[in-house]
Design an enzyme around this catalytic site. Structure first.
Site, PDB file in Angstrom:
ATOM      1  N   LYS A  71      18.882  -7.427 -15.885  1.00 16.48           N
ATOM      2  CA  LYS A  71      17.703  -6.590 -16.126  1.00 16.48           C
ATOM      3  C   LYS A  71      17.724  -5.524 -15.050  1.00 16.48           C
ATOM      4  O   LYS A  71      17.851  -5.843 -13.863  1.00 16.48           O
ATOM      5  CB  LYS A  71      16.422  -7.424 -15.989  1.00 16.48           C
ATOM      6  CG  LYS A  71      16.160  -8.360 -17.159  1.00 16.48           C
ATOM      7  CD  LYS A  71      14.773  -9.025 -17.026  1.00 16.48           C
ATOM      8  CE  LYS A  71      14.346  -9.626 -18.343  1.00 16.48           C
ATOM      9  NZ  LYS A  71      14.457 -11.095 -18.390  1.00 16.48           N
ATOM     10  N   ARG A  99      23.651  -7.871 -21.667  1.00 15.37           N
ATOM     11  CA  ARG A  99      23.759  -9.294 -21.937  1.00 15.37           C
ATOM     12  C   ARG A  99      25.090  -9.622 -22.584  1.00 15.37           C
ATOM     13  O   ARG A  99      25.543  -8.854 -23.436  1.00 15.37           O
ATOM     14  CB  ARG A  99      22.636  -9.652 -22.923  1.00 15.37           C
ATOM     15  CG  ARG A  99      22.230 -11.080 -22.913  1.00 15.37           C
ATOM     16  CD  ARG A  99      21.160 -11.259 -23.953  1.00 15.37           C
ATOM     17  NE  ARG A  99      19.814 -11.168 -23.407  1.00 15.37           N
ATOM     18  CZ  ARG A  99      18.720 -11.373 -24.146  1.00 15.37           C
ATOM     19  NH1 ARG A  99      18.816 -11.610 -25.429  1.00 15.37           N
ATOM     20  NH2 ARG A  99      17.529 -11.323 -23.602  1.00 15.37           N
ATOM     21  N   ASP A 132      13.957 -17.943 -16.923  1.00 16.03           N
ATOM     22  CA  ASP A 132      13.686 -17.087 -15.758  1.00 16.03           C
ATOM     23  C   ASP A 132      12.186 -16.868 -15.551  1.00 16.03           C
ATOM     24  O   ASP A 132      11.783 -15.985 -14.791  1.00 16.03           O
ATOM     25  CB  ASP A 132      14.432 -15.757 -15.879  1.00 16.03           C
ATOM     26  CG  ASP A 132      13.994 -14.939 -17.083  1.00 16.03           C
ATOM     27  OD1 ASP A 132      13.559 -15.536 -18.085  1.00 16.03           O
ATOM     28  OD2 ASP A 132      14.065 -13.697 -17.026  1.00 16.03           O
ATOM     29  N   SER A 175      18.066 -15.398 -18.951  1.00 19.56           N
ATOM     30  CA  SER A 175      16.767 -15.817 -19.507  1.00 19.56           C
ATOM     31  C   SER A 175      16.839 -17.199 -20.159  1.00 19.56           C
ATOM     32  O   SER A 175      17.170 -18.163 -19.511  1.00 19.56           O
ATOM     33  CB  SER A 175      16.272 -14.744 -20.475  1.00 19.56           C
ATOM     34  OG  SER A 175      14.993 -15.043 -20.939  1.00 19.56           O
ATOM     35  N   HIS A 176      16.603 -17.267 -21.464  1.00 21.58           N
ATOM     36  CA  HIS A 176      16.524 -18.536 -22.188  1.00 21.58           C
ATOM     37  C   HIS A 176      17.811 -18.870 -22.947  1.00 21.58           C
ATOM     38  O   HIS A 176      17.869 -19.841 -23.683  1.00 21.58           O
ATOM     39  CB  HIS A 176      15.391 -18.432 -23.210  1.00 21.58           C
ATOM     40  CG  HIS A 176      15.604 -17.267 -24.134  1.00 21.58           C
ATOM     41  ND1 HIS A 176      15.336 -15.973 -23.739  1.00 21.58           N
ATOM     42  CD2 HIS A 176      16.110 -17.187 -25.375  1.00 21.58           C
ATOM     43  CE1 HIS A 176      15.649 -15.149 -24.724  1.00 21.58           C
ATOM     44  NE2 HIS A 176      16.128 -15.861 -25.731  1.00 21.58           N
ATOM     45  N   ASP A 218       9.660 -15.673 -17.339  1.00 19.76           N
ATOM     46  CA  ASP A 218       8.838 -14.544 -17.781  1.00 19.76           C
ATOM     47  C   ASP A 218       8.168 -14.813 -19.132  1.00 19.76           C
ATOM     48  O   ASP A 218       7.428 -13.977 -19.634  1.00 19.76           O
ATOM     49  CB  ASP A 218       9.632 -13.220 -17.800  1.00 19.76           C
ATOM     50  CG  ASP A 218      10.845 -13.264 -18.707  1.00 19.76           C
ATOM     51  OD1 ASP A 218      11.129 -14.334 -19.293  1.00 19.76           O
ATOM     52  OD2 ASP A 218      11.530 -12.233 -18.835  1.00 19.76           O
ATOM     53  N   ARG A 219       8.438 -15.981 -19.741  1.00 14.30           N
ATOM     54  CA  ARG A 219       7.774 -16.310 -21.010  1.00 14.30           C
ATOM     55  C   ARG A 219       7.174 -17.709 -20.945  1.00 14.30           C
ATOM     56  O   ARG A 219       7.788 -18.635 -20.412  1.00 14.30           O
ATOM     57  CB  ARG A 219       8.762 -16.225 -22.178  1.00 14.30           C
ATOM     58  CG  ARG A 219       9.283 -14.807 -22.354  1.00 14.30           C
ATOM     59  CD  ARG A 219      10.003 -14.621 -23.652  1.00 14.30           C
ATOM     60  NE  ARG A 219      11.182 -15.444 -23.734  1.00 14.30           N
ATOM     61  CZ  ARG A 219      11.393 -16.341 -24.704  1.00 14.30           C
ATOM     62  NH1 ARG A 219      10.546 -16.503 -25.682  1.00 14.30           N
ATOM     63  NH2 ARG A 219      12.483 -17.062 -24.681  1.00 14.30           N
ATOM     64  N   HIS A 232       5.714 -13.504 -23.726  1.00 16.01           N
ATOM     65  CA  HIS A 232       5.619 -12.541 -22.619  1.00 16.01           C
ATOM     66  C   HIS A 232       4.143 -12.187 -22.475  1.00 16.01           C
ATOM     67  O   HIS A 232       3.530 -11.697 -23.423  1.00 16.01           O
ATOM     68  CB  HIS A 232       6.374 -11.246 -22.959  1.00 16.01           C
ATOM     69  CG  HIS A 232       7.861 -11.332 -22.877  1.00 16.01           C
ATOM     70  ND1 HIS A 232       8.541 -11.309 -21.688  1.00 16.01           N
ATOM     71  CD2 HIS A 232       8.801 -11.427 -23.839  1.00 16.01           C
ATOM     72  CE1 HIS A 232       9.846 -11.377 -21.919  1.00 16.01           C
ATOM     73  NE2 HIS A 232      10.029 -11.453 -23.224  1.00 16.01           N
ATOM     74  N   ASP A 256      10.276 -20.342 -19.786  1.00 12.14           N
ATOM     75  CA  ASP A 256      11.675 -20.111 -20.121  1.00 12.14           C
ATOM     76  C   ASP A 256      12.542 -20.034 -18.857  1.00 12.14           C
ATOM     77  O   ASP A 256      12.037 -20.161 -17.735  1.00 12.14           O
ATOM     78  CB  ASP A 256      11.830 -18.883 -21.040  1.00 12.14           C
ATOM     79  CG  ASP A 256      11.883 -17.577 -20.289  1.00 12.14           C
ATOM     80  OD1 ASP A 256      11.271 -17.493 -19.208  1.00 12.14           O
ATOM     81  OD2 ASP A 256      12.546 -16.630 -20.773  1.00 12.14           O
TER      82      ASP A 256
END
Ligand SMILES: [Zn+2]
Length: 449
Positions: free
Chosen positions: A110, A12, A236, A100-101, A238-239, A321, A234
């Protein structure tokens, strides 16, 4: 190459300065080399909606192909669809380009070996290969596939909504909006999707449903539109973050309690994994339903690994998650989680807020974040651990959770930042203050430079 971009769970950094052409191509070549050495060369590649993602995806692809790995390009997909594609297309690994967020200037990668996201030492191994410049060479083939429709069909098939619910969703202009909207409509919900259009500039707010200030627009819409539930996801997907019909935010542990209840009605005695930050109410509730609660370390990769080892069917984190392995694949999936919570609510004879009332109540602080340094944070936790171990029952799964019987305090070193993280919970407000004070006095004392 900035070594700090190689983190605990992913790679990241700032897209323009950390993830340059040269760096990304090196990472692609390093990861391709790593996978090919493990005889894995059939890979998938997905990317989120960030403005820097097309460039990064194109470059990482070049790197992977140059090692002789074959790449199936999925185009723009949310992370759960990327994970799904690994199973669906029998891939042997892959790369998801996503920040992501995070704020729009960031991006990340990832990395999956098989269906598992690599973490910790294995990420450092990729760094070492990238720095060494010793890459395998070959000529990989590339093609394009889309699994989004297959994914949507599968999620719809696995869930059933029994009455017409009004749902407001806020994906924060992230990657998952249109997919969640279409799945929930297919299931029979009346869906209003705000900030639905994927837009990597994130014009409305940062796509992070665990931060209350980014949820205010969703709360407002739920109240104004008299919706049964609000769902935030979020960047992408995943949350997940949920809002009840009264506009209250529902944290990950409460949400997990509802998923657990539903699972236990189908699989009595199932093991359910939760992280150390979750409320005591969660294991109590799971136990009262005949399930086996299992506390584990924070971090989605660690939770996934533990689930696999224990063959657990469900797990979750405060951060939203949620992992479903009963009739699903076990990866963290806010789209599946959205369909599932709506199904649960549709079968209940109660509103979301009433449904949550069954869960035992505790008073808790939000996460307390204490600035420290990358070295000192571990010393602080070790000292707190040895001090309180002599006085109280402590659990040392991840940092130290000090248990008082009528409450607890958790002190742990962040995996990703130079901070000490603490959280407190108790049966009464007064006890909460007492516990917080006793533990924080020591944390502050040990954290002095
Ligand atoms: Zn995410």
């Amino acid at each position: 190459m900035n070594p700090h971009i190689f983190r605990q769970y992913d790679i990241r950094g700032v897209a323009a300065s950390d993830l340059t052409e040269d760096v990304v191509q090196r990472i692609g070549r390093a990861f391709g080399t790593h996978l090919k050495r493990a005889s894995r060369k059939r890979l998938v590649l997905g990317r989120d909606v960030r403005l820097s993602s097309p460039r990064i995806a194109k470059t990482i692809k070049k790197g992977l192909l140059s090692t002789g790995c074959n790449v199936i390009d999925l185009g723009v997909v949310p992370t759960p669809v990327f994970y799904f594609s690994i199973y669906r297309l029998r891939a042997q690994g892959g790369v998801m380009v996503t920040g992501s967020h995070l704020l729009k200037k960031y991006n990340g990668l990832k990395l999956c070996k098989g269906a598992e996201t690599i973490y910790g030492k294995e990420i450092q191994k990729i760094r070492k290969i990238a720095e060494s410049g010793k890459f395998l060479t070959g000529r990989g083939r590339e093609n394009r596939r889309s699994v989004t429709e297959a994914y949507k069909d599968s999620v719809v098939k696995k869930n059933r909504v029994e009455k017409k619910l009004k749902v407001v969703i806020d994906p924060g202009n992230g990657t998952g909006g249109p997919i969640v909207r279409s799945i929930l409509r297919e299931l029979g919900c009346r869906v209003e999707c705000i900030n639905c259009k994927p837009d990597g500039r994130f014009p409305a707010h940062q796509p992070d449903p665990t931060v209350p200030k980014y949820m205010t627009q969703l709360v407002q819409n739920v109240l104004e539109k008299h919706a049964d539930i609000g769902i935030g996801i979020d960047g992408d997907a995943d949350r997940i973050g949920v809002v009840d019909e009264l506009g209250n935010l529902v944290w990950g542990d409460k949400l997990l309690a509802l998923y657990a209840e539903e699972l236990l009605s189908k699989v009595p005695g199932a093991e359910i994994i939760f992280e150390v930050k979750c409320s005591q109410a969660l294991p109590e509730y799971i136990r009262s339903l005949g399930g086996r609660p299992k506390m584990w370390k924070t971090g989605h990769s660690l939770i996934k690994a533990k689930m696999k080892r224990d063959e657990a069917l469900l797990a979750g984190e405060m951060s939203g998650h949620m992992f479903f392995a009963h009739n699903w694949y076990g990866f963290d999936d806010a789209i599946f989680a959205s369909a599932r919570i709506v199904s649960i609510l549709s079968r209940a004879d109660a509103s979301m807020s009433v449904l949550l009332e069954k869960i035992p109540k505790y008073f808790a602080t939000p996460e307390v974040r204490i600035e420290s340094t990358d070295r000192r944070k571990f010393e602080v936790v070790d000292k707190v651990k040895s001090f309180f171990s002599q006085k109280y029952r402590t659990r040392k799964i991840d940092g130290v959770r000090i248990e008082y019987g009528d409450g607890w305090g958790l002190v742990r070193a962040s995996n990703t930042e130079p901070i000490v993280v603490a959280r407190f919970e108790a049966k009464t407000r007064k006890r909460l203050q007492e516990i917080e004070k006793e533990i924080m006095t020591k944390v502050n004392q040990y954290n002095r430079p």
